[in-house]
Design a protein around this motif. Structure first.
Motif, PDB file in Angstrom:
ATOM      1  N   PHE A   1      22.916  57.597  26.265  1.00  0.00           N
ATOM      2  CA  PHE A   1      22.345  58.224  27.329  1.00  0.00           C
ATOM      3  C   PHE A   1      22.477  57.752  28.843  1.00  0.00           C
ATOM      4  N   ILE A   2      22.970  56.693  28.775  1.00  0.00           N
ATOM      5  CA  ILE A   2      23.577  55.955  30.298  1.00  0.00           C
ATOM      6  C   ILE A   2      24.897  56.931  30.498  1.00  0.00           C
ATOM      7  N   ASN A   3      25.672  57.256  29.611  1.00  0.00           N
ATOM      8  CA  ASN A   3      26.974  57.748  29.911  1.00  0.00           C
ATOM      9  C   ASN A   3      26.737  59.226  30.234  1.00  0.00           C
ATOM     10  N   SER A   4      25.473  59.835  29.745  1.00  0.00           N
ATOM     11  CA  SER A   4      25.314  61.291  29.977  1.00  0.00           C
ATOM     12  C   SER A   4      24.189  61.524  30.858  1.00  0.00           C
ATOM     13  N   HIS A   5      23.935  60.591  31.723  1.00  0.00           N
ATOM     14  CA  HIS A   5      23.049  60.668  32.914  1.00  0.00           C
ATOM     15  C   HIS A   5      23.654  60.128  34.260  1.00  0.00           C
ATOM     16  N   ASP A   6      23.269  60.705  35.144  1.00  0.00           N
ATOM     17  CA  ASP A   6      23.476  60.088  36.600  1.00  0.00           C
ATOM     18  C   ASP A   6      22.697  58.988  36.868  1.00  0.00           C
ATOM     19  N   GLU A   7      22.698  58.299  38.130  1.00  0.00           N
ATOM     20  CA  GLU A   7      21.843  57.103  38.371  1.00  0.00           C
ATOM     21  C   GLU A   7      20.380  57.559  38.527  1.00  0.00           C
ATOM     22  N   LYS A   8      20.261  58.645  38.769  1.00  0.00           N
ATOM     23  CA  LYS A   8      18.706  59.319  38.821  1.00  0.00           C
ATOM     24  C   LYS A   8      18.171  59.793  37.416  1.00  0.00           C
ATOM     25  N   ASN A   9      18.849  59.331  36.681  1.00  0.00           N
ATOM     26  CA  ASN A   9      18.448  59.689  35.179  1.00  0.00           C
ATOM     27  C   ASN A   9      18.485  61.298  34.832  1.00  0.00           C
ATOM     28  N   ARG A  10      19.340  61.892  35.656  1.00  0.00           N
ATOM     29  CA  ARG A  10      19.396  63.365  35.226  1.00  0.00           C
ATOM     30  C   ARG A  10      20.423  63.764  34.346  1.00  0.00           C
ATOM     31  N   PRO A  11      20.186  64.702  33.232  1.00  0.00           N
ATOM     32  CA  PRO A  11      21.094  64.791  32.193  1.00  0.00           C
ATOM     33  C   PRO A  11      22.570  65.559  32.868  1.00  0.00           C
ATOM     34  N   ASN A  12      23.709  65.141  32.476  1.00  0.00           N
ATOM     35  CA  ASN A  12      24.902  65.867  32.728  1.00  0.00           C
ATOM     36  C   ASN A  12      25.157  66.839  31.524  1.00  0.00           C
ATOM     37  N   GLY A  13      24.650  67.880  31.591  1.00  0.00           N
ATOM     38  CA  GLY A  13      24.738  69.012  30.726  1.00  0.00           C
ATOM     39  C   GLY A  13      23.779  68.803  29.335  1.00  0.00           C
ATOM     40  N   VAL A  14      24.509  69.346  28.229  1.00  0.00           N
ATOM     41  CA  VAL A  14      23.792  69.355  26.946  1.00  0.00           C
ATOM     42  C   VAL A  14      23.939  68.084  26.204  1.00  0.00           C
ATOM     43  N   ARG A  15      24.788  67.313  26.493  1.00  0.00           N
ATOM     44  CA  ARG A  15      24.968  66.181  25.831  1.00  0.00           C
ATOM     45  C   ARG A  15      23.887  65.099  26.548  1.00  0.00           C
ATOM     46  N   GLY A  16      23.790  65.338  27.705  1.00  0.00           N
ATOM     47  CA  GLY A  16      22.246  64.391  27.955  1.00  0.00           C
ATOM     48  C   GLY A  16      20.769  64.866  27.606  1.00  0.00           C
ATOM     49  N   GLU A  17      20.665  66.104  27.369  1.00  0.00           N
ATOM     50  CA  GLU A  17      19.582  66.439  26.880  1.00  0.00           C
ATOM     51  C   GLU A  17      19.506  65.950  25.447  1.00  0.00           C
ATOM     52  N   LEU A  18      20.666  66.078  24.457  1.00  0.00           N
ATOM     53  CA  LEU A  18      20.631  65.561  23.338  1.00  0.00           C
ATOM     54  C   LEU A  18      20.397  63.974  23.033  1.00  0.00           C
ATOM     55  N   SER A  19      20.764  63.201  24.165  1.00  0.00           N
ATOM     56  CA  SER A  19      20.717  62.012  24.052  1.00  0.00           C
ATOM     57  C   SER A  19      19.338  61.506  24.333  1.00  0.00           C
ATOM     58  N   GLU A  20      18.467  62.370  24.988  1.00  0.00           N
ATOM     59  CA  GLU A  20      17.041  62.027  25.375  1.00  0.00           C
ATOM     60  C   GLU A  20      16.305  62.316  23.951  1.00  0.00           C
ATOM     61  N   GLN A  21      16.480  63.516  23.252  1.00  0.00           N
ATOM     62  CA  GLN A  21      16.066  63.753  22.194  1.00  0.00           C
ATOM     63  C   GLN A  21      16.315  62.495  20.965  1.00  0.00           C
ATOM     64  N   TYR A  22      17.514  62.284  21.062  1.00  0.00           N
ATOM     65  CA  TYR A  22      17.724  61.073  20.172  1.00  0.00           C
ATOM     66  C   TYR A  22      17.112  59.742  20.455  1.00  0.00           C
ATOM     67  N   LEU A  23      16.894  59.507  21.706  1.00  0.00           N
ATOM     68  CA  LEU A  23      16.174  58.211  22.052  1.00  0.00           C
ATOM     69  C   LEU A  23      14.643  58.283  21.555  1.00  0.00           C
ATOM     70  N   LYS A  24      14.252  59.631  21.988  1.00  0.00           N
ATOM     71  CA  LYS A  24      12.826  59.881  21.625  1.00  0.00           C
ATOM     72  C   LYS A  24      12.373  59.797  20.235  1.00  0.00           C
ATOM     73  N   ARG A  25      13.140  60.079  19.273  1.00  0.00           N
ATOM     74  CA  ARG A  25      12.955  60.080  17.816  1.00  0.00           C
ATOM     75  C   ARG A  25      13.338  58.616  17.254  1.00  0.00           C
ATOM     76  N   ILE A  26      14.250  57.830  17.972  1.00  0.00           N
ATOM     77  CA  ILE A  26      14.369  56.428  17.534  1.00  0.00           C
ATOM     78  C   ILE A  26      13.139  55.783  17.817  1.00  0.00           C
TER      79      ILE A  26
END
Length: 237
Positions: free
Chosen positions: A141-166
């Protein structure tokens, strides 16, 4: 003339001594040892190339090395690492739940990293999930988002889904007698104290990186939990 029985001691001396392997067995054992030694050498060499600084060999065979090491033999360290980790990171989560009377409440923060640490403690063979799943998901998540927690493309969105499911695997569809409607995560970052002999007097005060609230949907739940979540009384759905 009386015949005499053959000397048994002479016969036994001509036979193979008890416990000695036959030639086929010796060949098989030699081949087995060679295979084990070869695999061990391959494993050590591949892991060494994975953790060593990039070089001609590791770059040329990167796909092969990554394909073998990941995910079962993943290493979270590097040879000659210039910046070793000097902080503890605890990933925490809380939920907003809806009660049967229609009211909502927020749960206290739950330290998910502490749960993993407790599961690993005194366990001689902890699972890969307990050791790495949550930690790697947060890094992802950290590596695919900026400092304001905005996703950097598709990888960022996938990381959010992954964290939610965990998190929903940990919380389940119902928490504190209420249906989980949304979740929020944060990381508590605590710098490690400098050793006594060091002149470094760094602060060990914790800081937090807190994310926004994420709405929970059936896609974030296990199949077995979806019916419970959807049919929860008072949910209004």
């Amino acid at each position: 003339m009386e015949s005499r029985a053959p000397d048994e001691s002479g016969i036994s001396g001509a036979e193979e001594s008890p416990g000695r392997l036959s030639l086929p067995a010796q060949i098989f054992m030699a081949l087995a040892v060679a295979v084990v030694l070869g695999f061990t050498a391959w494993h050590l060499a591949t892991v060494f190339l994975y953790v060593s600084p990039p070089n001609t060999v590791s770059k040329q065979h990167k796909e092969t090395i990554d394909g073998y090491v990941l995910p079962e033999f993943e290493q979270n360290w590097k040879l000659f690492a210039p910046n070793p980790l000097q902080q503890n990171i605890d990933v925490q989560a809380r939920a907003e739940v809806q009660k049967k009377d229609g009211s909502t409440e927020q749960t206290p923060w739950v330290n998910l990293s502490a749960q993993d640490a407790e599961a690993i403690k005194h366990n001689p063979a902890p699972s890969h999930t307990e050791q790495n799943e949550l930690r790697r998901a947060w890094d992802y998540f950290i590596n695919s988002h900026d400092e304001k927690n905005r996703p950097n493309g598709v990888r960022g969105e996938l990381s959010e889904q992954y964290l939610k499911r965990i998190v929903m695997l940990r919380f389940g569809p119902v928490l504190n007698d209420g249906k989980v409607q949304s979740i929020q995560l944060r990381a508590e970052v605590t710098p490690l104290a400098a050793p006594d002999w060091s002149a470094d007097k760094r602060s060990t005060q914790s800081s937090y990186r807190q994310l926004g609230w994420w709405q929970v949907t059936t896609a974030d739940l296990q199949k077995g939990d979806r019916e419970t979540w959807s049919s929860w009384e008072g949910s209004g759905q």
